[in-house]
Structures are given as C-alpha cells and as structure tokens.
Design a protein around this motif. Structure first.
Motif, PDB file in Angstrom:
ATOM      1  N   GLY A  16       1.269  -1.354   0.242  1.00  0.00           N
ATOM      2  CA  GLY A  16       0.281   0.153   0.177  1.00  0.00           C
ATOM      3  C   GLY A  16       1.291   1.389   0.360  1.00  0.00           C
ATOM      4  N   THR A  17       0.156   2.501   0.436  1.00  0.00           N
ATOM      5  CA  THR A  17       1.033   3.545   0.703  1.00  0.00           C
ATOM      6  C   THR A  17       0.995   4.201   2.178  1.00  0.00           C
ATOM      7  OG1 THR A  17      -1.633   3.890   0.346  1.00  0.00           O
ATOM      8  CG2 THR A  17      -0.612   4.129  -1.984  1.00  0.00           C
ATOM      9  N   ASP A  18       1.278   3.550   2.574  1.00  0.00           N
ATOM     10  CA  ASP A  18       1.364   4.369   3.898  1.00  0.00           C
ATOM     11  C   ASP A  18       3.551   4.654   3.905  1.00  0.00           C
ATOM     12  OD1 ASP A  18       3.445   1.525   5.721  1.00  0.00           O
ATOM     13  OD2 ASP A  18       2.243   0.560   4.469  1.00  0.00           O
ATOM     14  N   GLY A  19       3.468   5.072   4.625  1.00  0.00           N
ATOM     15  CA  GLY A  19       4.895   5.930   4.881  1.00  0.00           C
ATOM     16  C   GLY A  19       6.034   4.954   5.128  1.00  0.00           C
ATOM     17  N   VAL A  20       5.998   3.542   5.452  1.00  0.00           N
ATOM     18  CA  VAL A  20       7.259   2.633   5.708  1.00  0.00           C
ATOM     19  C   VAL A  20       6.931   2.379   5.003  1.00  0.00           C
ATOM     20  CG1 VAL A  20       7.536   0.723   7.102  1.00  0.00           C
ATOM     21  CG2 VAL A  20       6.147   3.442   8.206  1.00  0.00           C
ATOM     22  N   SER A  21       6.367   1.450   4.232  1.00  0.00           N
ATOM     23  CA  SER A  21       5.898   0.808   2.876  1.00  0.00           C
ATOM     24  C   SER A  21       6.706   1.379   0.862  1.00  0.00           C
ATOM     25  CB  SER A  21       4.794   0.263   2.281  1.00  0.00           C
ATOM     26  OG  SER A  21       3.738  -0.427   3.366  1.00  0.00           O
ATOM     27  N   LEU A  22       6.157   3.160   1.471  1.00  0.00           N
ATOM     28  CA  LEU A  22       6.890   3.893   0.449  1.00  0.00           C
ATOM     29  C   LEU A  22       8.087   3.774   0.879  1.00  0.00           C
ATOM     30  CD1 LEU A  22       4.054   6.496   0.047  1.00  0.00           C
ATOM     31  CD2 LEU A  22       4.204   4.662  -1.425  1.00  0.00           C
ATOM     32  N   GLU A  23       8.839   4.081   1.616  1.00  0.00           N
ATOM     33  CA  GLU A  23      10.441   4.520   2.399  1.00  0.00           C
ATOM     34  C   GLU A  23      10.932   3.001   1.713  1.00  0.00           C
ATOM     35  OE1 GLU A  23      11.857   7.699   2.335  1.00  0.00           O
ATOM     36  OE2 GLU A  23       9.743   8.005   1.596  1.00  0.00           O
ATOM     37  N   ALA A  24      10.424   2.514   2.411  1.00  0.00           N
ATOM     38  CA  ALA A  24      11.248   1.099   1.996  1.00  0.00           C
ATOM     39  C   ALA A  24      11.087   0.539   0.276  1.00  0.00           C
ATOM     40  CB  ALA A  24      10.234  -0.288   2.376  1.00  0.00           C
ATOM     41  N   SER A  25      10.606   0.536  -0.408  1.00  0.00           N
ATOM     42  CA  SER A  25      10.204   0.810  -1.779  1.00  0.00           C
ATOM     43  C   SER A  25      11.418   1.692  -2.360  1.00  0.00           C
ATOM     44  CB  SER A  25       8.789   1.428  -2.313  1.00  0.00           C
ATOM     45  OG  SER A  25       7.543   0.027  -1.652  1.00  0.00           O
ATOM     46  N   LYS A  26      11.646   2.656  -1.796  1.00  0.00           N
ATOM     47  CA  LYS A  26      12.687   3.479  -2.931  1.00  0.00           C
ATOM     48  C   LYS A  26      14.189   3.017  -1.599  1.00  0.00           C
ATOM     49  CE  LYS A  26       9.922   7.213  -1.614  1.00  0.00           C
ATOM     50  NZ  LYS A  26       9.537   8.782  -0.754  1.00  0.00           N
ATOM     51  N   TRP A  27      14.285   2.087  -0.585  1.00  0.00           N
ATOM     52  CA  TRP A  27      15.788   1.978  -0.375  1.00  0.00           C
ATOM     53  C   TRP A  27      15.908   0.888  -1.065  1.00  0.00           C
ATOM     54  CZ3 TRP A  27      17.896   1.303   5.076  1.00  0.00           C
ATOM     55  CH2 TRP A  27      17.716   2.716   5.999  1.00  0.00           C
ATOM     56  N   ALA A  28      14.708  -0.429  -1.033  1.00  0.00           N
ATOM     57  CA  ALA A  28      14.862  -1.053  -1.861  1.00  0.00           C
ATOM     58  C   ALA A  28      15.146  -0.982  -3.771  1.00  0.00           C
ATOM     59  CB  ALA A  28      13.621  -2.177  -2.418  1.00  0.00           C
ATOM     60  N   TYR A  29      14.699  -0.159  -3.889  1.00  0.00           N
ATOM     61  CA  TYR A  29      14.850   0.669  -5.198  1.00  0.00           C
ATOM     62  C   TYR A  29      16.263   0.038  -5.511  1.00  0.00           C
ATOM     63  CZ  TYR A  29      15.713   3.497  -9.325  1.00  0.00           C
ATOM     64  OH  TYR A  29      15.948   4.280 -10.483  1.00  0.00           O
ATOM     65  N   LEU A  30      17.292   1.612  -4.733  1.00  0.00           N
ATOM     66  CA  LEU A  30      18.505   2.043  -4.090  1.00  0.00           C
ATOM     67  C   LEU A  30      19.557   0.815  -4.573  1.00  0.00           C
ATOM     68  CD1 LEU A  30      18.530   5.050  -2.745  1.00  0.00           C
ATOM     69  CD2 LEU A  30      18.799   4.481  -5.207  1.00  0.00           C
ATOM     70  N   PHE A  31      18.958  -0.348  -3.975  1.00  0.00           N
ATOM     71  CA  PHE A  31      19.763  -1.238  -3.125  1.00  0.00           C
ATOM     72  C   PHE A  31      19.893  -2.567  -4.350  1.00  0.00           C
ATOM     73  CE2 PHE A  31      19.121  -1.309   0.918  1.00  0.00           C
ATOM     74  CZ  PHE A  31      20.253  -1.502   1.621  1.00  0.00           C
ATOM     75  N   GLU A  32      18.808  -2.350  -5.692  1.00  0.00           N
ATOM     76  CA  GLU A  32      18.579  -3.391  -6.631  1.00  0.00           C
ATOM     77  C   GLU A  32      19.720  -2.460  -8.166  1.00  0.00           C
ATOM     78  OE1 GLU A  32      16.899  -5.975  -7.500  1.00  0.00           O
ATOM     79  OE2 GLU A  32      15.658  -6.491  -5.725  1.00  0.00           O
ATOM     80  N   LYS A  33      19.823  -1.043  -7.920  1.00  0.00           N
ATOM     81  CA  LYS A  33      20.155  -0.456  -8.936  1.00  0.00           C
ATOM     82  C   LYS A  33      21.940  -1.151  -8.650  1.00  0.00           C
ATOM     83  CE  LYS A  33      20.502   4.061 -10.928  1.00  0.00           C
ATOM     84  NZ  LYS A  33      20.258   5.238 -10.048  1.00  0.00           N
ATOM     85  N   GLU A  34      22.472  -0.735  -7.037  1.00  0.00           N
ATOM     86  CA  GLU A  34      23.260  -0.980  -6.944  1.00  0.00           C
ATOM     87  C   GLU A  34      23.554  -2.854  -6.892  1.00  0.00           C
ATOM     88  OE1 GLU A  34      26.231   1.433  -7.299  1.00  0.00           O
ATOM     89  OE2 GLU A  34      24.410   2.697  -7.232  1.00  0.00           O
ATOM     90  N   GLY A  35      23.189  -3.736  -7.474  1.00  0.00           N
ATOM     91  CA  GLY A  35      23.473  -5.071  -7.867  1.00  0.00           C
ATOM     92  C   GLY A  35      22.993  -5.993  -6.830  1.00  0.00           C
TER      93      GLY A  35
END
Length: 440
Positions: A35-54
C-alpha cells in the motif's frame, strides 16, 4: 508443546553465524509492506537503490505486495492479526499483564523466529533491513523475535526507525516495559540504526545511548513526474469533482494527529465551491476520529470524500469494477494540498506536494520546524489554528498563477538539493561500509 525445551533445542541448532560471504541479498522485514503508508513507500525507495547497485531484495511481512517469488508472508507478523491484537489489548493502557499474555507473547515469538530463520535460509539473506518493526511496538512478538535472531546469528542489520513508542501517548502506559527496553529498539553491535529526523536522533541517543544515522525521507527529484496519461485522464470525474470546483487534497490517513478539521475549516472560510479529497483510510488506529471528521465536515457544509478504496500503490480495479489510481495519478489534478498535522515523523506528504509542484498549507509541527522549514521552502504556514492571514494567502496563491509557479518551482529546487535519491544513496553507501565489507 514444551515451549522451553523446544526453544533451547532450536536455538542451539542455530547459534552460529548463518553466512560469512560477501553480502548480496537484502531482507526487508516489516509488519506490512503493502500500500501507500509511509513505511512501505520508504522501504520501496531503499529497495530500489539496493537493486540499482546490484543487490537482490527479499521481503518478510504479514502483508506484502512485492513479487511473490521474493516474498515470505507470515500472517502473525501483521499487527492486525487477531492474536497480535489480543496481545496488544492486554499490554497497553494497563499496568500489569497476566501470565497467559506472557505465554502467548513467547509462543508467537518462537513461531515468528523460526519463520525468520527459514526466510534467511530460503533466500540466503545476509543483510537485514528492519522497517519500523523494531521501533513501534504494534507487534511485540515480532520485535522480540527479530532482536533474538540478530543476537543469535550476528547478521548485519540496518534498523530503519520511523516513529518510536515514546512519541505516541497510547504506548506510554503499558505492562511490557522490559520488552520495550529489550527490542524497541535493541541495543546490539550488529545493528546500524537509522532515524528520519533530528529529534528522533536526540531522543534515541538520550534514552538508549545509541548513536543513529539521520536519513530523511526522500523523493526522486532528479526525475520529475511523468506527464498525465490516458489512464488517469478521468481522475476528476472519478472523484466526483465538478468543473467549477476546487480540488483540495488531504494526502494522509484519517488519524487524530493529522488535524483534518483544520483543512475543513480552511475550505469553509474560503467560501468557494470546493471538494476535500482524503486519500487514505484510518489504518491501525481508532475509527472514532473518522466519524468526527465526517460530522465536522457536515457541520461546516464542506464537501468531503474518502477515497482510500480507489487509491493504492498500483493501478487496477476494485472488486466492484472501479478503477484504482495511484497517488501519482491524483496529485497532478489537485489545486492545493493541505497538511495540517500537529505531529509527523518527517512528512512524506509534504515532499509529495513539492515533487508534484503543488502549493501546500502546512502546520508548523515540530519536525517541520526543526528539519524542513530552515531549508527555505515557500509554503502557507499555520501554527495550530487558522487565521485570516492564512486564508488570504490561500486565496492569493489560488488566484495568482505566476506567484503559484514561482513558489512551486522554488520549492522543487530546494528539495532536489536536500531530499533527493542522491542523498539517500550517499547515506546508504556509508551505512553499508560500516556494517559490511561490501563495496556499494
């Protein structure tokens, strides 16, 4: 079931460090990653950057909308699970708990810990990111299970703290102080702690001796929003907003600290045809406040709608066939955003309004005053109540297109410097250098 003997046997079998190789798999843990709660959204942003770096990211939660092949869902991890709610009811706003409640906590703690071990083995996790589940005690057994797992395995962990129990009055009278001191958060050498504002930094250091890293919430300001597409072209119609109506967006959950009455008062005092759109539901807190908001809106004659059923993180359709929109679909159509909260851990909705270049009315809550206001944003501020001056400012911003554009462009440039993904990337790189030997 012999809980003590089973636990001793289980812990003896798993007392060694699970992995010693270079970290590549990151395991996010939370009560809910959906969903769109703050914790879930910020976790997605962190995961995006982790994935971007391999790195490859995996998810453990009670509810999860990530890829099924990378998710490990355990119903008791959710704070809304009946057993967890029963424990919560018998631990808070009370001075003592029964032996039965203690037994239930440990039964569920052991069950959740076994699942956590399975999660680590199944996905070969060697770095954990605990998203608020070691911060706010909505699920006590899960927090204790995670703390014990970290202690038993020595696995490197980043604990991402959004809002602590001492920041909410409802948690301060309780019968579980020993658990709160043990696991919310745990003071362990394997954990790098992250907070989202300077007040939390000060309080965590003062209360526990932990020295955290401050990483504010961020948005991808280096990449502006995509233009509105055909799918979202009917948003105003779907929300029932007429051509001559103002679209005023309240992009928050319906909880008391959001002070939505102030948004309703603003619209009432503007005296213009307008609709207040409230994007999120009540969530994990009491529904009484939602009733209060609805009654107050009727009392002041303000057209107010609650649309959490058609707003989600992903597009789609409800069971009744209505289109589901994302916040990215909704924001472009808003004329102004109201954000009258009296307390926030940081302020995701504030950054969202800046990202979509919308003027915003913001209450000067403490974290805003400490960490955001000094950056020099141009917004309409209120200080706990609505003044004639604030109403005049709203009217001027709505009527003067040049002024409005100047404000929102100015705000975007500040946010790009202070709250962009590049800031998060640098902070995560430093964290990983401290807790692992990997080269991020």
């Amino acid at each position: 079931m012999n809980i003590v003997n089973d636990e001793i046997k289980f812990e003896e079998e798993n007392s060694c460090r699970l992995f010693a190789h270079k970290p590549q798999h990151v395991g996010f843990i939370s009560t809910r990653l959906a969903g769109t709660d703050g914790v879930s959204l910020e976790a997605s942003k962190w995961a995006y950057l982790f994935e971007k770096e391999g790195f490859t990211c995996f998810y453990f939660a009670g509810e999860c909308d990530r890829a099924p092949e990378r998710s490990y869902i355990v119903s008791e991890a959710h704070f809304k699970h009946p057993n967890i709610r029963e424990i919560h009811r018998n631990c808070f706003r009370l001075k003592k708990r029964s032996d039965y409640v203690s037994q239930r906590i440990h039964e569920l703690r052991l069950r959740l810990k076994k699942h956590l071990y399975n999660f680590i083995r199944q996905f070969k996790i060697d770095l954990l990111v605990a998203e608020n589940c070691l911060t706010i005690p909505l699920n006590i057994p899960l927090g204790i299970a995670i703390a014990e797992l970290i202690s038993e395995t020595g696995i490197s962990t980043i604990a991402h703290h959004h809002d602590f129990f001492w920041e909410r009055q409802a948690f301060m009278r309780n019968a579980v102080w020993e658990y709160l001191n043990m696991a919310f958060p745990p003071h362990l050498p394997q954990i790098q702690h992250v907070v989202i504002n300077s007040s939390a930094n000060n309080q965590l250091s003062l209360r526990t001796g932990i020295s955290p890293t401050i990483i504010p919430n961020v948005m991808d300001f280096d990449n502006p929003p995509e233009p509105v597409d055909d799918y979202a072209s009917d948003v105003r119609k779907a929300l029932g907003i007429e051509d001559d109506q103002l679209f005023i967006l309240q992009p928050t959950r319906v909880v008391k600290r959001k002070k939505i009455e102030l948004a309703i008062e603003i619209i009432n005092r503007l005296g213009r045809k307008a609709k207040l759109v409230i994007s999120h539901a009540s969530g994990d807190e009491d529904y009484d406040y939602e009733c209060r908001v609805k009654e107050y809106a009727v009392m002041l004659g303000v057209d107010t709608i609650f649309v959490s059923d058609i707003i989600n993180e992903k597009r789609g359709f409800t069971e009744s066939g209505k289109k589901i929109y994302t916040l990215n679909d909704i924001y472009p159509y808003a004329d102004i955003v109201t954000y009258p909260s009296d307390f926030e851990g940081f302020g995701n909705a504030f950054l969202e309004a800046i990202y979509f270049r919308k003027p915003i009315v913001v209450n000067t809550y403490s974290i805003y005053a400490m960490d955001i206001q000094p950056k020099g944003f141009s917004v309409i501020e209120i200080n706990g109540y609505i003044t004639d001056k604030a109403i005049r400012q709203v009217e001027k911003v709505l009527e003067d297109e040049k002024l409005r554009k100047k404000m929102v462009d100015h705000n975007y440039e500040i946010a790009k410097t202070c709250f962009s993904y590049s800031i998060l990337h640098k902070k995560l790189k430093n964290l990983l250098m401290q807790c692992t030997a990997c080269d991020f």
